[in-house]
Design a protein around this motif. Structure first.
Motif, PDB file in Angstrom:
ATOM      1  N   CYS A 176       7.883   8.131   8.641  1.00 27.67           N
ATOM      2  CA  CYS A 176       8.257   9.260   8.206  1.00 27.67           C
ATOM      3  C   CYS A 176       8.075   9.516   6.915  1.00 27.67           C
ATOM      4  O   CYS A 176       7.977  10.656   6.468  1.00 27.67           O
ATOM      5  CB  CYS A 176       9.906   9.575   8.705  1.00 27.67           C
ATOM      6  SG  CYS A 176      10.096   9.568  10.362  1.00 27.67           S
ATOM      7  N   CYS A 177       8.358   8.504   5.919  1.00 26.35           N
ATOM      8  CA  CYS A 177       8.453   8.913   4.546  1.00 26.35           C
ATOM      9  C   CYS A 177       7.069   9.261   3.921  1.00 26.35           C
ATOM     10  O   CYS A 177       6.993  10.382   3.408  1.00 26.35           O
ATOM     11  CB  CYS A 177       8.816   7.469   3.882  1.00 26.35           C
ATOM     12  SG  CYS A 177      10.512   7.465   3.986  1.00 26.35           S
ATOM     13  N   PRO A 178       5.965   8.643   4.108  1.00 20.66           N
ATOM     14  CA  PRO A 178       4.801   9.255   3.811  1.00 20.66           C
ATOM     15  C   PRO A 178       4.308  10.535   4.339  1.00 20.66           C
ATOM     16  O   PRO A 178       3.570  11.242   3.778  1.00 20.66           O
ATOM     17  CB  PRO A 178       3.687   7.929   3.887  1.00 20.66           C
ATOM     18  CG  PRO A 178       4.496   7.377   4.881  1.00 20.66           C
ATOM     19  CD  PRO A 178       5.913   7.262   4.807  1.00 20.66           C
ATOM     20  N   ARG A 179       4.682  10.583   5.577  1.00 20.40           N
ATOM     21  CA  ARG A 179       4.326  11.829   6.419  1.00 20.40           C
ATOM     22  C   ARG A 179       4.935  12.957   5.864  1.00 20.40           C
ATOM     23  O   ARG A 179       4.628  14.207   5.712  1.00 20.40           O
ATOM     24  CB  ARG A 179       4.525  11.857   7.702  1.00 20.40           C
ATOM     25  CG  ARG A 179       3.694  11.045   8.673  1.00 20.40           C
ATOM     26  CD  ARG A 179       2.544  10.622   8.148  1.00 20.40           C
ATOM     27  NE  ARG A 179       1.848   9.454   8.915  1.00 20.40           N
ATOM     28  CZ  ARG A 179       1.376   8.198   8.778  1.00 20.40           C
ATOM     29  NH1 ARG A 179       2.208   7.460   7.661  1.00 20.40           N
ATOM     30  NH2 ARG A 179       0.763   7.590   9.555  1.00 20.40           N
ATOM     31  N   ALA A 227       6.372  12.706  15.192  1.00 19.22           N
ATOM     32  CA  ALA A 227       6.121  11.361  15.705  1.00 19.22           C
ATOM     33  C   ALA A 227       6.910  10.267  15.290  1.00 19.22           C
ATOM     34  O   ALA A 227       7.486   9.520  16.092  1.00 19.22           O
ATOM     35  CB  ALA A 227       4.639  11.171  15.681  1.00 19.22           C
ATOM     36  N   GLY A 228       7.276  10.149  13.708  1.00 15.02           N
ATOM     37  CA  GLY A 228       7.999   9.197  13.213  1.00 15.02           C
ATOM     38  C   GLY A 228       9.461   9.347  13.610  1.00 15.02           C
ATOM     39  O   GLY A 228      10.166   8.422  13.895  1.00 15.02           O
ATOM     40  N   VAL A 229       9.580  10.675  13.695  1.00 13.98           N
ATOM     41  CA  VAL A 229      11.208  10.918  14.039  1.00 13.98           C
ATOM     42  C   VAL A 229      11.482  10.455  15.529  1.00 13.98           C
ATOM     43  O   VAL A 229      12.544   9.903  15.737  1.00 13.98           O
ATOM     44  CB  VAL A 229      11.694  12.251  13.772  1.00 13.98           C
ATOM     45  CG1 VAL A 229      12.974  12.571  14.260  1.00 13.98           C
ATOM     46  CG2 VAL A 229      11.484  12.495  12.096  1.00 13.98           C
ATOM     47  N   LEU A 230      10.506  10.418  16.256  1.00 22.28           N
ATOM     48  CA  LEU A 230      10.609  10.035  17.592  1.00 22.28           C
ATOM     49  C   LEU A 230      10.959   8.647  17.643  1.00 22.28           C
ATOM     50  O   LEU A 230      11.767   8.245  18.454  1.00 22.28           O
ATOM     51  CB  LEU A 230       9.433  10.561  18.564  1.00 22.28           C
ATOM     52  CG  LEU A 230       9.281  10.073  20.014  1.00 22.28           C
ATOM     53  CD1 LEU A 230      10.394  11.179  20.614  1.00 22.28           C
ATOM     54  CD2 LEU A 230       7.968  10.156  20.306  1.00 22.28           C
ATOM     55  N   PHE A 249      10.801  17.297  -2.417  1.00 26.14           N
ATOM     56  CA  PHE A 249      10.065  17.750  -1.075  1.00 26.14           C
ATOM     57  C   PHE A 249       9.262  18.771  -1.109  1.00 26.14           C
ATOM     58  O   PHE A 249       9.195  19.835  -1.666  1.00 26.14           O
ATOM     59  CB  PHE A 249      11.483  18.068   0.017  1.00 26.14           C
ATOM     60  CG  PHE A 249      12.348  17.201   0.327  1.00 26.14           C
ATOM     61  CD1 PHE A 249      12.080  15.923   1.068  1.00 26.14           C
ATOM     62  CD2 PHE A 249      13.755  17.177  -0.386  1.00 26.14           C
ATOM     63  CE1 PHE A 249      13.115  15.085   1.115  1.00 26.14           C
ATOM     64  CE2 PHE A 249      14.686  16.081  -0.198  1.00 26.14           C
ATOM     65  CZ  PHE A 249      14.478  15.059   0.553  1.00 26.14           C
ATOM     66  N   PRO A 250       8.113  18.651  -0.251  1.00 27.43           N
ATOM     67  CA  PRO A 250       7.321  19.449  -0.022  1.00 27.43           C
ATOM     68  C   PRO A 250       7.940  21.100   0.305  1.00 27.43           C
ATOM     69  O   PRO A 250       8.837  21.018   1.185  1.00 27.43           O
ATOM     70  CB  PRO A 250       6.246  19.052   0.981  1.00 27.43           C
ATOM     71  CG  PRO A 250       6.980  18.351   1.543  1.00 27.43           C
ATOM     72  CD  PRO A 250       8.089  17.641   0.807  1.00 27.43           C
ATOM     73  N   THR A 265       2.558  21.222   7.021  1.00 26.20           N
ATOM     74  CA  THR A 265       1.379  21.946   7.621  1.00 26.20           C
ATOM     75  C   THR A 265       1.168  21.404   9.078  1.00 26.20           C
ATOM     76  O   THR A 265       1.702  20.140   9.061  1.00 26.20           O
ATOM     77  CB  THR A 265       0.177  21.916   6.837  1.00 26.20           C
ATOM     78  OG1 THR A 265      -0.179  20.230   6.496  1.00 26.20           O
ATOM     79  CG2 THR A 265       0.079  22.613   5.336  1.00 26.20           C
ATOM     80  N   LEU A 266       0.872  21.958   9.804  1.00 30.42           N
ATOM     81  CA  LEU A 266       0.224  21.438  11.237  1.00 30.42           C
ATOM     82  C   LEU A 266      -0.885  20.825  11.239  1.00 30.42           C
ATOM     83  O   LEU A 266      -1.886  21.649  10.929  1.00 30.42           O
ATOM     84  CB  LEU A 266       0.573  22.405  12.291  1.00 30.42           C
ATOM     85  CG  LEU A 266       2.080  23.084  12.409  1.00 30.42           C
ATOM     86  CD1 LEU A 266       1.835  24.264  13.562  1.00 30.42           C
ATOM     87  CD2 LEU A 266       2.889  22.031  13.068  1.00 30.42           C
ATOM     88  N   ARG A 267      -0.806  19.656  11.151  1.00 25.39           N
ATOM     89  CA  ARG A 267      -2.234  18.763  11.248  1.00 25.39           C
ATOM     90  C   ARG A 267      -2.439  17.967  12.357  1.00 25.39           C
ATOM     91  O   ARG A 267      -1.555  17.272  12.833  1.00 25.39           O
ATOM     92  CB  ARG A 267      -2.402  17.809   9.897  1.00 25.39           C
ATOM     93  CG  ARG A 267      -2.510  18.929   8.720  1.00 25.39           C
ATOM     94  CD  ARG A 267      -2.729  17.661   7.591  1.00 25.39           C
ATOM     95  NE  ARG A 267      -2.772  18.501   6.343  1.00 25.39           N
ATOM     96  CZ  ARG A 267      -2.918  17.984   5.080  1.00 25.39           C
ATOM     97  NH1 ARG A 267      -3.168  16.931   4.862  1.00 25.39           N
ATOM     98  NH2 ARG A 267      -2.671  18.818   3.936  1.00 25.39           N
TER      99      ARG A 267
END
Length: 130
Positions: A48-51, A62-65, A123-124, A128-130
């Motif tokens: 999660c952190c780098p994402r 996905a990381g939060v999942l 925080f950004p 974006t949806l990638r």
């Protein structure tokens, strides 16, 4: 509408992994289950952190999942805590677990209010949806 997707992923991850976590702990023991759950939590945080910094929303979800899977293992702490103390404290075990959660929630909320605005987080602005 997409802003709730990470929270939904957390809940879905926990829901999907609760029963397998229970079976895993029954087969390998609670200690091993908690260790695996902690490792999954660390992996989820590392995902999660780098994402979040790189503004990759779907990868963050996905990381939060994965963090939801950690939550599934963590939910079993409430069963272990009252059963482990010595016989003197067995009657107080449930009370201590509930009181600890209540006190921790109050201390955490108070600490957040006391330090609000003291810590700068970058925080950004948009993901974006990638």
């Amino acid at each position: 509408m997409l802003s709730t997707l990470p929270a939904t992923g957390y809940v879905v991850g926990a829901a999907l992994a609760t029963l397998p976590a229970s079976f895993f702990m029954r087969r390998y023991g609670r200690r091993t289950g908690y260790q695996v759950g902690t490792a999954v939590g660390i992996a989820g945080a590392l995902l999660c952190c780098p994402r979040s910094v790189a503004a990759q929303f779907l990868d963050l979800c996905a990381g939060v999942l994965v963090l939801g899977v950690y939550n599934a293992f963590g939910q079993y702490y409430r069963f272990a805590a009252p059963t482990r103390p010595a016989t003197i404290f067995k009657a107080k075990g449930d009370f201590l677990v509930l009181a600890g959660g209540l006190v921790g929630g109050m201390i955490g909320a108070g600490a957040e209010q006391a330090h609000q605005g003291h810590v700068r987080c970058a925080f950004p602005r948009r993901l974006t949806l990638r």
